[in-house]
Design an enzyme around this catalytic site. Structure first.
Site, PDB file in Angstrom:
ATOM      1  N   ARG A 252       9.657 -17.697  84.471  1.00 15.43           N
ATOM      2  CA  ARG A 252       8.613 -17.208  83.566  1.00 15.43           C
ATOM      3  C   ARG A 252       9.169 -17.371  82.158  1.00 15.43           C
ATOM      4  O   ARG A 252      10.194 -16.787  81.806  1.00 15.43           O
ATOM      5  CB  ARG A 252       8.279 -15.765  83.874  1.00 15.43           C
ATOM      6  CG  ARG A 252       7.167 -15.161  82.992  1.00 15.43           C
ATOM      7  CD  ARG A 252       7.748 -14.367  81.852  1.00 15.43           C
ATOM      8  NE  ARG A 252       6.740 -13.607  81.103  1.00 15.43           N
ATOM      9  CZ  ARG A 252       7.000 -12.939  79.995  1.00 15.43           C
ATOM     10  NH1 ARG A 252       8.220 -12.921  79.491  1.00 15.43           N
ATOM     11  NH2 ARG A 252       6.056 -12.272  79.367  1.00 15.43           N
ATOM     12  N   LEU A 253       8.522 -18.179  81.329  1.00 14.18           N
ATOM     13  CA  LEU A 253       8.989 -18.473  79.984  1.00 14.18           C
ATOM     14  C   LEU A 253       8.343 -17.505  79.004  1.00 14.18           C
ATOM     15  O   LEU A 253       7.122 -17.470  78.852  1.00 14.18           O
ATOM     16  CB  LEU A 253       8.670 -19.913  79.597  1.00 14.18           C
ATOM     17  CG  LEU A 253       9.579 -21.002  80.188  1.00 14.18           C
ATOM     18  CD1 LEU A 253       9.325 -21.190  81.685  1.00 14.18           C
ATOM     19  CD2 LEU A 253       9.368 -22.323  79.465  1.00 14.18           C
ATOM     20  N   ASP A 254       9.170 -16.732  78.339  1.00 10.46           N
ATOM     21  CA  ASP A 254       8.711 -15.659  77.478  1.00 10.46           C
ATOM     22  C   ASP A 254       8.161 -16.188  76.155  1.00 10.46           C
ATOM     23  O   ASP A 254       8.762 -17.061  75.520  1.00 10.46           O
ATOM     24  CB  ASP A 254       9.884 -14.712  77.190  1.00 10.46           C
ATOM     25  CG  ASP A 254       9.537 -13.602  76.231  1.00 10.46           C
ATOM     26  OD1 ASP A 254       8.730 -12.733  76.606  1.00 10.46           O
ATOM     27  OD2 ASP A 254      10.066 -13.597  75.096  1.00 10.46           O
ATOM     28  N   GLU A 289       4.095 -17.063  79.040  1.00 11.38           N
ATOM     29  CA  GLU A 289       3.405 -16.053  78.237  1.00 11.38           C
ATOM     30  C   GLU A 289       3.108 -16.687  76.890  1.00 11.38           C
ATOM     31  O   GLU A 289       4.011 -17.207  76.232  1.00 11.38           O
ATOM     32  CB  GLU A 289       4.282 -14.814  78.045  1.00 11.38           C
ATOM     33  CG  GLU A 289       3.631 -13.753  77.175  1.00 11.38           C
ATOM     34  CD  GLU A 289       4.618 -12.726  76.653  1.00 11.38           C
ATOM     35  OE1 GLU A 289       4.181 -11.586  76.387  1.00 11.38           O
ATOM     36  OE2 GLU A 289       5.805 -13.055  76.490  1.00 11.38           O
ATOM     37  N   ASP A 314      -3.370 -12.253  78.996  1.00  2.00           N
ATOM     38  CA  ASP A 314      -3.459 -11.031  78.194  1.00  2.00           C
ATOM     39  C   ASP A 314      -4.905 -10.602  77.970  1.00  2.00           C
ATOM     40  O   ASP A 314      -5.189  -9.400  77.847  1.00  2.00           O
ATOM     41  CB  ASP A 314      -2.777 -11.231  76.848  1.00  2.00           C
ATOM     42  CG  ASP A 314      -1.261 -11.146  76.940  1.00  2.00           C
ATOM     43  OD1 ASP A 314      -0.764 -10.562  77.911  1.00  2.00           O
ATOM     44  OD2 ASP A 314      -0.578 -11.679  76.044  1.00  2.00           O
ATOM     45  N   HIS A 378       5.742  -4.740  81.748  1.00  4.43           N
ATOM     46  CA  HIS A 378       6.791  -4.088  80.969  1.00  4.43           C
ATOM     47  C   HIS A 378       6.386  -3.951  79.509  1.00  4.43           C
ATOM     48  O   HIS A 378       6.667  -2.933  78.870  1.00  4.43           O
ATOM     49  CB  HIS A 378       8.091  -4.885  81.090  1.00  4.43           C
ATOM     50  CG  HIS A 378       8.098  -6.160  80.315  1.00  4.43           C
ATOM     51  ND1 HIS A 378       7.538  -7.335  80.793  1.00  4.43           N
ATOM     52  CD2 HIS A 378       8.550  -6.444  79.067  1.00  4.43           C
ATOM     53  CE1 HIS A 378       7.673  -8.287  79.876  1.00  4.43           C
ATOM     54  NE2 HIS A 378       8.283  -7.770  78.830  1.00  4.43           N
ATOM     55  N   ASP A 379       5.746  -4.979  78.948  1.00  8.05           N
ATOM     56  CA  ASP A 379       5.334  -4.947  77.548  1.00  8.05           C
ATOM     57  C   ASP A 379       4.243  -3.917  77.301  1.00  8.05           C
ATOM     58  O   ASP A 379       4.330  -3.104  76.375  1.00  8.05           O
ATOM     59  CB  ASP A 379       4.800  -6.321  77.123  1.00  8.05           C
ATOM     60  CG  ASP A 379       5.858  -7.173  76.440  1.00  8.05           C
ATOM     61  OD1 ASP A 379       6.833  -6.601  75.912  1.00  8.05           O
ATOM     62  OD2 ASP A 379       5.709  -8.403  76.449  1.00  8.05           O
ATOM     63  N   GLN A 380       3.203  -3.979  78.112  1.00 10.75           N
ATOM     64  CA  GLN A 380       2.025  -3.165  77.835  1.00 10.75           C
ATOM     65  C   GLN A 380       2.293  -1.678  78.064  1.00 10.75           C
ATOM     66  O   GLN A 380       1.568  -0.833  77.535  1.00 10.75           O
ATOM     67  CB  GLN A 380       0.839  -3.630  78.691  1.00 10.75           C
ATOM     68  CG  GLN A 380       0.591  -5.133  78.685  1.00 10.75           C
ATOM     69  CD  GLN A 380       0.273  -5.695  77.307  1.00 10.75           C
ATOM     70  OE1 GLN A 380       0.131  -4.946  76.353  1.00 10.75           O
ATOM     71  NE2 GLN A 380       0.166  -7.004  77.195  1.00 10.75           N
TER      72      GLN A 380
END
Length: 574
Positions: A252-254, A289, A314, A378-380
């Protein structure tokens, strides 16, 4: 493409080849236990030396000012990011085959190793794999483990992208976790960060200033000069390293919207994907992402995936969050006016074409398994001041209706660790930085929220306080409670239904498969014409019974007392 990696210490029967790109300095020394050795210049700023340094040998590079620095492509550190690197082997006795699964079967479980178990280790995570397999998860996605400063953190401040952080265990134990996951039928994705380096332990600027783009800053640090060939190789080889040396099923590329490469004929993300596809002779899933909502990286060629496999959606989350919580601050503001129609469009077409700055590319032509949907991640959760989950923010019945929508949609669903038993523990932003950097992180975190009216900035948990990290662990005892068992049973039943009835319908799905139907306020109705038939959903998040468009076929799932009642989601197949 090269036979050996361009970067790093690569052991062989004839010795270990050490290589460093240091175009800013005239000489580099290799520091080994038996003394210091002058490295040879081999052109374009590269220094190289092959030495008798077997696996386990500690080493560092000496710069002309006598400063010793670790290998930026270190596969293992002796201790911290500031110390010596260690010659490491990639050999492992892989005991289990990778699962023979198509991407359309993906159900992703996002996991932070340090807070996934009380021990916070790879070995402890192995003990939880039967739980994931029994739940119906098919993909374990691990937050970044690249070595960062300190002993705790989310992983997005890594400075040694090839070196697994020792806080979670050894590289060998990470391989054992991946092998064990395969034994349980789980694919494994690793989250990697190619958009910046963290603030603690990055020494590249001391000898390779051309690694960075002086004209660009990311929100987290200096922009990277991907057009420079050594820099390009550093990241492309890193992707190959994780996939091949750790037997991963993908990456998964951030935040690839900050992997900006305007000076190259072909952007690095395309070159990376092409090289992975050309050199790894097995299915590899590359997910991204990217808040731009672009589609050129994810185009399909029939059943073939030329570049990237799937994208975090998103738009789906943002609209769903506004509908469930009523919150419209920050990035939710763009979804405040009409979250219902934006969610419906995202369900039917992938993106609602909002993206950064309200822009984006139409995406209805892409198959549904390009889009990874989630209610939280994790972000949200962690980017909230108090790290609250939807279980403490949203109405329980409406959250259940949305969970069913997430897990039975033809898009790829992702759940965050603990979601399956309706975990209420927060997931907070935490870091292990000390000294002035630690103080700056605390102050910066609190400045982010000083304009919020519902709480004082001083109430924001201190990210460098170890208690903030401890509070972020999921509580496995809750899974044994009556409420936890009910939530687990609900998730398990939905994922069985997904596997048995919906997944077989997805292959062969063509373009523009989703159709939005007119529905009352706070309700949505979508039909998908999939390769194996029609899937229909009708959801009501309002407070009153709604007259929803009729759906044909067999009712395969109902959350709520009846279709169309408040807090209901119903699915049909025809």
């Amino acid at each position: 493409m090269t036979d050996l990696p361009t970067w790093g210490a690569i052991p062989s029967d004839t010795g270990t080849r050490f290589r460093l790109w240091a175009p800013d300095v005239p000489e580099v020394g290799l520091c080994l236990p038996d003394g210091e050795h002058d490295m040879k210049t081999v052109g374009d700023g590269w220094f190289e030396l092959t030495a008798d340094a077997p696996v386990g040998t500690e080493y560092a590079f000496r710069l002309p000012d006598n400063h010793r620095v670790p290998d930026p492509a270190s596969r293992l550190q002796a201790e911290t990011v500031h110390g010596t690197s260690v010659v490491a082997s990639s050999a492992h006795d892989w005991r289990h085959d990778r699962p023979d699964r198509g991407w359309h079967e993906a159900v992703i479980y996002e996991c932070h190793i340090g807070t996934f178990t009380p021990e916070g280790t790879y070995r402890a995570a192995i003990e939880k794999l039967p739980h994931l397999a029994d739940l119906g998860v098919t993909v374990l996605e691990i937050l970044p483990v690249a070595h960062f400063g300190g002993d705790r953190g989310w992983g997005y401040d890594g400075v040694l992208p090839y070196a697994p952080h020792p806080a979670y265990g050894t590289p060998e134990e990470l391989r054992e976790l991946i092998d064990a996951a395969h034994a349980h039928g789980l694919m494994v994705l690793m989250d990697v960060v190619y958009n910046h380096f963290g603030p603690d332990g990055n020494y590249l600027h001391m000898y390779a200033s051309r690694f960075f783009d002086p004209e660009r800053q990311t929100p987290w640090g200096a922009g990277i000069a991907y057009a420079a060939e050594p820099v390009r190789r550093f990241f492309i080889e890193n992707a190959l390293y994780w996939i091949r040396d750790f037997n991963l099923d993908g990456l998964r590329l951030d935040a690839i919207d900050h992997v900006r490469d305007p000076h190259s004929d072909t952007e690095i993300l395309i070159d990376l994907a092409r090289e992975v596809r050309a050199t790894v002779d097995r299915p590899v899933h590359l997910t991204t992402e990217d808040n731009r909502n672009v589609t050129h990286l994810h185009a399909r060629d029939g059943d073939r995936v030329p570049l990237m496999t799937a994208e975090w959606n998103d738009d789906w989350h943002n609209a769903a969050h506004v509908l469930l919580t009523g919150e419209t601050e920050g990035y939710y503001d763009a979804y405040a006016d009409d979250p219902t129609s934006l969610l419906v469009r995202s369900m039917a077409e992938g993106f609602s074409t909002r993206g950064a700055g309200g822009k984006g590319s139409p995406s209805g032509h892409l198959p549904p398994d390009v889009f990874i949907d989630f209610l939280q991640n994790h972000d949200q959760i962690g980017n909230r001041a108090m790290g609250e989950r939807l279980t403490v923010l949203a109405d329980h019945d409406r959250l259940r209706a949305m969970q069913a929508l997430l897990l039975l949609s033809p898009h790829v669903p992702m759940i965050f660790m603990g979601d399956e038993w309706d975990e209420t523990n927060p997931f907070l932003f935490f870091a292990g930085f000390e000294g002035e950097l630690g103080k700056a992180v605390t102050q910066g975190r609190r400045r982010e929220f000083e304009h919020f009216k519902s709480f004082s900035a001083s109430d924001v948990p201190d990210p460098v306080d170890p208690k903030t990290f401890e509070r972020s662990r999921i509580d496995w005892s809750k899974a044994e409670s009556e409420a936890g068992q009910a939530a687990l049973a609900r998730h398990r039943e939905l994922l069985i239904l997904r596997r048995e009835r919906i997944v077989p319908m997805i292959p062969g799905t063509g373009s523009d498969c989703g159709t939005m139907l007119k529905a009352p306020a706070l309700c949505f109705a979508v039909d998908w014409q999939l390769g194996g038939g029609r899937l229909s959903v009708r959801t009501n998040l309002s407070d009153a019974k709604a007259d929803l468009p009729p759906a044909d076929g067999d009712l395969i799932h109902l959350t709520g007392d009846a279709p169309g009642v408040p807090a209901s989601t119903a699915f049909w197949i025809s």
